[in-house]
Structures are given as C-alpha cells and as structure tokens.
Design a protein around this motif. Sequence first.
Motif, PDB file in Angstrom:
ATOM      1  N   ALA A 386      24.595   5.455 -14.821  1.00 18.79           N
ATOM      2  CA  ALA A 386      24.258   6.179 -13.593  1.00 18.79           C
ATOM      3  C   ALA A 386      22.743   6.385 -13.474  1.00 18.79           C
ATOM      4  N   GLY A 387      22.083   6.715 -14.598  1.00 19.76           N
ATOM      5  CA  GLY A 387      20.643   6.923 -14.573  1.00 19.76           C
ATOM      6  C   GLY A 387      19.880   5.661 -14.206  1.00 19.76           C
ATOM      7  N   LEU A 388      20.241   4.539 -14.846  1.00 18.06           N
ATOM      8  CA  LEU A 388      19.569   3.282 -14.526  1.00 18.06           C
ATOM      9  C   LEU A 388      19.901   2.826 -13.109  1.00 18.06           C
ATOM     10  N   GLY A 389      21.130   3.085 -12.690  1.00 21.29           N
ATOM     11  CA  GLY A 389      21.511   2.729 -11.319  1.00 21.29           C
ATOM     12  C   GLY A 389      20.696   3.485 -10.286  1.00 21.29           C
ATOM     13  N   ALA A 390      20.458   4.770 -10.544  1.00 19.49           N
ATOM     14  CA  ALA A 390      19.643   5.564  -9.621  1.00 19.49           C
ATOM     15  C   ALA A 390      18.209   5.060  -9.580  1.00 19.49           C
ATOM     16  N   LEU A 391      17.671   4.701 -10.746  1.00 21.30           N
ATOM     17  CA  LEU A 391      16.308   4.175 -10.796  1.00 21.30           C
ATOM     18  C   LEU A 391      16.195   2.821 -10.101  1.00 21.30           C
ATOM     19  N   ALA A 392      17.317   2.090 -10.057  1.00 25.34           N
ATOM     20  CA  ALA A 392      17.301   0.762  -9.445  1.00 25.34           C
ATOM     21  C   ALA A 392      17.389   0.803  -7.930  1.00 25.34           C
ATOM     22  N   LEU A 393      17.758   1.928  -7.349  1.00 26.16           N
ATOM     23  CA  LEU A 393      17.949   2.002  -5.898  1.00 26.16           C
ATOM     24  C   LEU A 393      16.716   1.573  -5.090  1.00 26.16           C
ATOM     25  N   PRO A 394      15.501   1.977  -5.470  1.00 20.78           N
ATOM     26  CA  PRO A 394      14.342   1.519  -4.684  1.00 20.78           C
ATOM     27  C   PRO A 394      14.186   0.004  -4.641  1.00 20.78           C
ATOM     28  N   ALA A 395      14.759  -0.705  -5.613  1.00 21.07           N
ATOM     29  CA  ALA A 395      14.635  -2.166  -5.633  1.00 21.07           C
ATOM     30  C   ALA A 395      15.299  -2.799  -4.416  1.00 21.07           C
ATOM     31  N   THR A 396      16.230  -2.089  -3.783  1.00 23.59           N
ATOM     32  CA  THR A 396      16.870  -2.625  -2.585  1.00 23.59           C
ATOM     33  C   THR A 396      15.896  -2.705  -1.414  1.00 23.59           C
ATOM     34  N   GLN A 397      14.770  -1.980  -1.521  1.00 25.23           N
ATOM     35  CA  GLN A 397      13.756  -1.989  -0.466  1.00 25.23           C
ATOM     36  C   GLN A 397      12.538  -2.828  -0.870  1.00 25.23           C
ATOM     37  N   LEU A 398      12.712  -3.706  -1.825  1.00 23.33           N
ATOM     38  CA  LEU A 398      11.602  -4.512  -2.327  1.00 23.33           C
ATOM     39  C   LEU A 398      11.004  -5.385  -1.232  1.00 23.33           C
ATOM     40  N   GLU A 399       9.699  -5.288  -1.052  1.00 26.19           N
ATOM     41  CA  GLU A 399       8.950  -6.154  -0.150  1.00 26.19           C
ATOM     42  C   GLU A 399       7.938  -6.923  -0.983  1.00 26.19           C
ATOM     43  N   MET A 400       7.916  -8.233  -0.811  1.00 26.63           N
ATOM     44  CA  MET A 400       7.038  -9.068  -1.614  1.00 26.63           C
ATOM     45  C   MET A 400       5.893  -9.607  -0.767  1.00 26.63           C
ATOM     46  N   GLY A 401       4.731  -9.685  -1.348  1.00 31.16           N
ATOM     47  CA  GLY A 401       3.559 -10.195  -0.648  1.00 31.16           C
ATOM     48  C   GLY A 401       2.519 -10.660  -1.652  1.00 31.16           C
ATOM     49  N   MET A 402       1.392 -11.095  -1.102  1.00 34.98           N
ATOM     50  CA  MET A 402       0.283 -11.542  -1.946  1.00 34.98           C
ATOM     51  C   MET A 402      -0.956 -10.733  -1.543  1.00 34.98           C
ATOM     52  N   PRO A 403      -1.107  -9.534  -2.083  1.00 32.43           N
ATOM     53  CA  PRO A 403      -2.238  -8.687  -1.698  1.00 32.43           C
ATOM     54  C   PRO A 403      -3.571  -9.378  -1.955  1.00 32.43           C
ATOM     55  N   GLY A 404      -4.508  -9.134  -1.050  1.00 36.75           N
ATOM     56  CA  GLY A 404      -5.841  -9.716  -1.191  1.00 36.75           C
ATOM     57  C   GLY A 404      -6.872  -8.641  -1.459  1.00 36.75           C
ATOM     58  N   ASP A 405      -7.986  -8.713  -0.744  1.00 33.26           N
ATOM     59  CA  ASP A 405      -9.067  -7.758  -0.975  1.00 33.26           C
ATOM     60  C   ASP A 405      -8.662  -6.330  -0.652  1.00 33.26           C
ATOM     61  N   GLU A 406      -7.653  -6.161   0.206  1.00 32.93           N
ATOM     62  CA  GLU A 406      -7.238  -4.803   0.556  1.00 32.93           C
ATOM     63  C   GLU A 406      -6.617  -4.067  -0.622  1.00 32.93           C
ATOM     64  N   ALA A 407      -6.164  -4.814  -1.636  1.00 33.06           N
ATOM     65  CA  ALA A 407      -5.547  -4.194  -2.803  1.00 33.06           C
ATOM     66  C   ALA A 407      -6.556  -3.882  -3.901  1.00 33.06           C
ATOM     67  N   LYS A 408      -7.817  -4.301  -3.709  1.00 38.37           N
ATOM     68  CA  LYS A 408      -8.829  -4.062  -4.734  1.00 38.37           C
ATOM     69  C   LYS A 408      -9.362  -2.638  -4.637  1.00 38.37           C
ATOM     70  N   SER A 409     -10.064  -2.236  -5.673  1.00 37.15           N
ATOM     71  CA  SER A 409     -10.644  -0.898  -5.713  1.00 37.15           C
ATOM     72  C   SER A 409     -11.768  -0.778  -4.689  1.00 37.15           C
ATOM     73  N   THR A 410     -11.940   0.427  -4.173  1.00 36.78           N
ATOM     74  CA  THR A 410     -13.028   0.660  -3.225  1.00 36.78           C
ATOM     75  C   THR A 410     -14.394   0.563  -3.891  1.00 36.78           C
ATOM     76  N   SER A 411     -14.411   0.463  -5.214  1.00 32.22           N
ATOM     77  CA  SER A 411     -15.678   0.283  -5.917  1.00 32.22           C
ATOM     78  C   SER A 411     -16.182  -1.149  -5.823  1.00 32.22           C
ATOM     79  N   THR A 412     -15.337  -2.072  -5.350  1.00 31.02           N
ATOM     80  CA  THR A 412     -15.745  -3.474  -5.229  1.00 31.02           C
ATOM     81  C   THR A 412     -16.305  -3.732  -3.835  1.00 31.02           C
ATOM     82  N   THR A 413     -17.274  -4.618  -3.758  1.00 28.92           N
ATOM     83  CA  THR A 413     -17.870  -4.945  -2.460  1.00 28.92           C
ATOM     84  C   THR A 413     -16.894  -5.699  -1.573  1.00 28.92           C
ATOM     85  N   GLU A 414     -15.947  -6.449  -2.176  1.00 26.18           N
ATOM     86  CA  GLU A 414     -14.957  -7.166  -1.364  1.00 26.18           C
ATOM     87  C   GLU A 414     -14.083  -6.196  -0.580  1.00 26.18           C
ATOM     88  N   ARG A 415     -13.659  -5.108  -1.226  1.00 25.31           N
ATOM     89  CA  ARG A 415     -12.817  -4.128  -0.540  1.00 25.31           C
ATOM     90  C   ARG A 415     -13.616  -3.434   0.574  1.00 25.31           C
TER      91      ARG A 415
END
Length: 749
Positions: A386-415
């Motif tokens: 039951a515990g692992l099943g509850a933790l797995a629930l968010p996986a049903t909302q999994l969205e996959m992508g390829m983050p670019g500069d928007e995923a970098k730290s604001t300390s980087t000039t690219e971001r």
Amino acid sequence: MAAFLYRLGRTAFRRRRLVTLLWAVILGAVGLGAATAPGASDDGTSFMPGIEAQKAFDLIGERFPGSDANGANARIVFIAPGGETVTAADNRAAIEELVDTAAEGSQVASAVSPFTASAVSEDASTAYATITYKVAAADLTDASKNALEKAIGEVRDAGLTVEVGGTALATQPAAGGVAEGVGIALAAVVLLITFGSLAAAGLPLLTAVIGVGVSMCAILALAGTFGLSLTTGTLASMLGLAVGIDYALFVVSRYREERANGHEPREAAGLAVGTAGSAVVFAGLTVIIALAGLTVIGVPMLTKMGLCAAGAVGVGVLVALTLVPALLGMWPNAVLSRKDRKDRKDRDRMRGTSAQHHAAGPDNGGTRWARFVMRRPLAVLLVGVAGLGALALPATQLEMGMPGDEAKSTSTTERRAYDALADGFGAGFNGPLTIVADVKDVTDPKAAATTIAEKIAGTEGVVSVGPPQFNEAGDTALFSAVPAGGPSDEATKEVVQTIRAERSDLEAQTGATFEVTGSTAMNIDISQALQDALVPYLAVVVLLSLLLLLVVFRSVLVPVKAAVGFLLSVLASLGAVVAVFQWGWGAELLGVEQTGPVMSLMPIFLVGIVFGLAMDYEVFLVARMREAYVRGERPAQAVVTGFRHSARVVVAAAVIMIAVFSGFVASGESMIKTIGFGLAVAVLFDAFVVRMAIVPAVLSLLGDKAWWLPRRLDKVLPHVDVEGEGLTSRRAAAAPADTETRPQEPART
C-alpha cells in the motif's frame, strides 16, 4: 560456476602480487591512453534516427550544405539599462562593434546584427545578435572563445547587460569528483560501522576506486573515437563506484564469515569468491544486460550511456573476483575485526564444527527483524504494498520532455539569456519551429512555399512565421514558426501536432511536402518515442528478470515475487521523481529551480538500472535463504538464516548506494540530478521495503511452495549453483584428506 570461481579466488590469493601488478599495469595503460587521446567529437547530428524531426534535420543538411546547421552558435542578448533603449546611439554603436569584431574570427561562418535582422523587441529594451560557426562547439579553439568573450566584456563596460545562449560558450557541467568524493566519504563511514575495521572498510573503497579509474580512463581514451560525452562518463562513474563498493563488500564479508568458521585464509578466499562471487557474477550480469538492453531503444546517446555504464559494472565484477582476493592475500588478517583476530586460534580448533556453527549462529539484528516480519507477514505485506502503491500514484501523471536552458540554474548566463528573450520577445521565441518544405516536383515552388507558410501562420497558437528561404537549387524552402508557448509547454506540443495533422490537405493542395523540425520539435518527437518505448522496455526487463531468477533459484514463485517487487520499486521511484521534479514538492531542498517535464531519457534509464540493482539485493539475500533450505532447514528457519548472514551486508550495501547516488543530486546538470535522485529513492524503496520487508513476508506466507519447481522444468533448466551447493558437497567429501595433507598457512597481519 561456483567451483570455477572457487579456484579463481584461491589462485588470485596465491598469485596476489602478479594479480595486483596486472591491475596496476591495466590502470596505467588506460590512463596513458586517456591522457593522449583526442577529446570527444560527437556532433549530435543523429540523436534518434527515424523520427520526423530527425529526418527533416537530415534533409536540411542535404539540401542546404552550407547552412552550418551542425556548427556552434552563440545568441548574444543585449538588455538596455532602465529607461534606455538598445537603439540609442551609444548602445547601438557598442552592439554593432561587437558584431563586426566577432565576424572577423577565422572559425565564424556569419555574424548577424540585430538591427539588420529585425531582432529588436517592440519596446527596444532587448535585442539579440546571432553568431554561427563553421565547426561544432567541441572544436572551437580557445582563441575563438576568448575573442568573443573579450568583445562581450567591452559591451558590458559600455553599460549594457549581456547574456549569452547557444552552444559556443555554454556552461559545462562540473567535472566528476565532488559527487564521487561525497559518496566515497559516506561509504567509508558505513563500511567502518559495518565491519569495525579500517582495513575491511578501506579495501572495498580502494578496489572500487581502482575499478572506476580503469573505466573512466577507458571512456576518455575512446571518447574521440565513439563521441562519448561528460554525461556518459558521469553515469558510468556513478554506477561503477556504487556496484564496485557493493561487490567487494559482499566478497570481503563472506571472507570474514568463512574465517570465523575456522577456514585458513586461502581457503576462505576461495570459498568467498566461489559463493559470494557467484552471486556477484549473476548480479553484475543482470545489470550489464539491463544496461546493454538500452541499445534497442534506438537513441545513440542512450546507447552510449548504457554501454559505458555496463562496461564500468563489468570492470567492477572483475575487480571483485580477482583484485579483492589478491589484496586479501596481502593482508589476510587485517580485514578481520579486533575480536576475530584475537580469537582466531580458538576458531581454528573448531574447524570440525564450523558447518554447525554456520547453520545456527547467534541472533543478530537481521534474525530479530526476520522473526518480527514472520510473526505478522500479512500485515507487513499489505503495509509495504500500500505504501509503495501510494508513492507510485504520481507516476500516472508523468510528462516527459527534454528541458533546455530553462532548466538550468539562474546563475548561468544561458538561463538569464533565455529569460531575457522570453521577456522581450515572448516565451515561444526560445523554441521556434523549423519548417522544411520539399518543392522539388512543384511547378511553382515559391507559390507552394508561400501557401504553406500562410496556412501555418493561421494555425492557432502560432505567433509569427518568417518568409521562406530557398536553397541554391530552389527545390527546398526553409522558414521558422514561433509558437506562443515555451519549448516545454504542452500547448507547444499541441501546435506541432495540429500542423502535422493538417499536412495531408495542404500537401494535396500545393503538391509540396513539408516536415517540422528544430530543437523544440526534435525534443517533442524524442519524448513521444521514448514514452512509447517505456512500457515495452519495462515488459522486456520484467520478463528477463523472471527467466534469470527462474534459472538461479529454481523456483516459479520466487521470480514472480521478485518481478512484482521490482515493478513496485520502479513505479514508486518514478512517482517520487514526478512529485519533486515535475510538481515541485520539495524541489527547493534539492536545488531544483525550474520544474517541468521529466527528462525523457530518465524513466527508461531508471528502469534499466533499478532492474539490475533490484536483482543484486534479491540474489544476495535470497541466495542465502535457498542455501539454507537446500541443506535441510525448514522454510521459515531458512528465511531467518538468510537474514542472519545477509541482512547487515545488504543494508550496508544499500546505504552505500544511496549515499553514492545522493551525491549526484548536487550536480548542476539536470539529467544527472534527476537520475541521482531517482536511483537513490529506488534503492531505498527496493532494499528496505521490498527486499527487507515484502520478501520475507511473502516467503513466510508461501512456505515450501516458494521453492516449488515442476519436474519437467527442473530437467530443462541449467544448474547455475549460485549458492555454492555443489562446492560445499565436494569439499565435504574431500574434507578428511584435506585435513591430513594440507599444510596450515602461516598467519600474517
């Protein structure tokens, strides 16, 4: 296999100096190769063959040979001080001077001023210049980079804020070392607590570092030939260090156990490699197979990651089977605890009763935990599932992508450049779509291309479409479309799908064909392809686990239980990743500044790695239970015996892996951070919930049925003998002769 590994362990112990010298020579040879080899030259031109965006990208390279599509680029963003504009005389002069200076570089293909390319925002607060190069980013010389950086510095001195996106001056992730150092330090503490001996704690660390050194030097030596990247090496070092420590830990632990049972050092080393080494071989093979299986996904980058990591795991197995017993031969008593060294002579006199001592043994934390679970197996099973099943629930909302500069730290000039462009030109400006129209067989190519551009411009969610640009032959048109949403927005994905859905009518109308590409479309196509491949790959891995464990444990229900437990671990870890990196729960604590879709490569890579690690714990824990069961113990007692001998070392191994993987959460690269977190929680769930709680609960409920195997299947399956049953029988038959003839090895410290 156990008999062969037994002989290998004894030989490595006896030829310890030769074995140690051979590994030193190997490390020196690959180190020299790494120091003299050229750097990686992967241009990334074929990330995932077969998808539309890749085919369109290849068409651009074919029809626009001088477009430098594969060359490095720098998008320099200029932001005027408050109350000023970039079009003011002084600011404009500084920007144009930078463009003119950049254009003089020998590697520069083109330098376009924002004032000639209409690259100025409506309020004139922001502008950008595009610098393209003839060579890939990896091939840019320091002179080219320094010249651009100097020109940028001069514009900053003039009062403008300047940020740089693109690949030419991209911030590289920090080289490996910090994360590995943190992992090694934590592992040392765990090993010291587990063994109570500095030598016993240090030996697995030393051999793991040597194994990782060999693997990483080999990767660096082959980087130029196979286009291997820093990310590839980081993942290989992550896994190589974790499994290297664990595999050596199991061999050293079994060696100490055999010494405690009264065996002399060389014999104990042979038995340790023959028994624990057998489990190491099988566990390592499962990891290698799972990682090598990533090649079937069809992503060259993922293939490189999988094969390099598999190679690192293979080196870790070889080190555990050869170098570990060789070093034990150097210091056979140093790895023993102080109490064991003091009482060694007494235990040697008890050699004749060692088997009985081995079977019974004193109670410890493992036996007490096993009995606790077995007193209430159904309750433990239900709570765990039951515990692992509850933790797995968010996986049903999994969205996959390829983050670019928007995923970098604001300390980087690219971001910061990304944010400035989004503020000045709109979110979609950072992810324009590239349309490639093939008008080769069209009577009026320009009219056809114009019709396509106008139709796409009228698509809901498209902000603007640039004029078509034709190649020299006039048979291909290229134009860009700017969506309203950012590159990773779901709305942008819908725009791409809408354009493609309306394509058939438009192609019938114009007679031309067109495809959508660009970094945004490429990422969308890759994410969709990997998402489609996730379930089939998961099914293959589960089927593989069933077959492998069927051979090892010669049981039908034990593999089924292991596969279900693996699924629970994977889904729960994916759920945790979604909760943190997609939903943002606790993201700030991990240094995640931007949440969004989960890196597309991550779920498949996580499945492959967790499969191997889950089978590690399954083999090391359940093999000792089966070993006790085949020697005549009742099922319940066999579970207790397995926990007596394996629980502490499995817990230590799991804590070490969690420590190593957690160290990579501090990485500045989003993919490494995500995988480090995912693996850490996966090991936590699999080792402590599945293997330490659900496994004994299920075996307690099944009793003798857990080890049932149909007779016909028993005759067909090969005998792997991971638990060393045949080795034990052979030694028992030869025991009287051995006692009389084998001389006692002198004790060494």
